[in-house]
Scaffold this motif. Structure first.
Motif, PDB file in Angstrom:
ATOM      1  N   LEU A  11       0.967  -1.176   0.178  1.00 41.53           N
ATOM      2  CA  LEU A  11      -0.095   0.153   0.018  1.00 41.53           C
ATOM      3  C   LEU A  11       0.899   1.266   0.112  1.00 41.53           C
ATOM      4  N   ASP A  12       0.506   2.147  -0.749  1.00 38.22           N
ATOM      5  CA  ASP A  12       0.952   3.651  -0.566  1.00 38.22           C
ATOM      6  C   ASP A  12       0.434   4.614   0.289  1.00 38.22           C
ATOM      7  N   SER A  34       6.610  -1.960   7.305  1.00 36.40           N
ATOM      8  CA  SER A  34       6.972  -0.544   6.667  1.00 36.40           C
ATOM      9  C   SER A  34       7.956  -1.125   5.347  1.00 36.40           C
ATOM     10  N   MET A  35       7.803  -0.525   4.355  1.00 37.83           N
ATOM     11  CA  MET A  35       9.024  -0.866   3.102  1.00 37.83           C
ATOM     12  C   MET A  35       9.915   0.273   2.969  1.00 37.83           C
ATOM     13  N   ASP A  39       9.406   4.379   9.988  1.00 37.69           N
ATOM     14  CA  ASP A  39       8.212   3.273  10.586  1.00 37.69           C
ATOM     15  C   ASP A  39       6.784   3.935   9.853  1.00 37.69           C
ATOM     16  N   ALA A  40       6.053   2.969   9.391  1.00 33.82           N
ATOM     17  CA  ALA A  40       4.580   3.317   9.025  1.00 33.82           C
ATOM     18  C   ALA A  40       3.840   3.663  10.127  1.00 33.82           C
ATOM     19  N   VAL A  41       2.898   4.669   9.759  1.00 32.11           N
ATOM     20  CA  VAL A  41       1.764   5.119  10.736  1.00 32.11           C
ATOM     21  C   VAL A  41       0.328   4.159  10.413  1.00 32.11           C
ATOM     22  N   VAL A  42      -0.081   3.540  11.129  1.00 34.71           N
ATOM     23  CA  VAL A  42      -1.296   2.357  10.769  1.00 34.71           C
ATOM     24  C   VAL A  42      -2.184   2.650  11.722  1.00 34.71           C
TER      25      VAL A  42
END
Length: 52
Positions: A11-12, A34-35, A39-42
């Motif tokens: 996902l972007d 996270s790619m 860190d990604a925020v989910v």
């Protein structure tokens, strides 16, 4: 051709995904990775309908 439900999905920013327990086992674990270096925020929202 439809995606296989267990196939990884990337996902972007701004994208979303919906897990429906009718089609997926709600007891099955899900992995979020996270790619990027950051860190990604989910935001994860889980609901359950109580029996009447």
């Amino acid at each position: 051709m439809p995606r296989h439900p267990l196939e990884p999905l990337s996902l972007d920013q701004g994208d979303s995904i919906y897990f429906d327990s009718i089609y997926f086992d709600s007891d099955m674990g899900h992995t979020l990775i996270s790619m990027r270096q950051e860190d990604a925020v989910v935001l994860s929202v889980c609901t359950r309908v109580e029996a009447a």
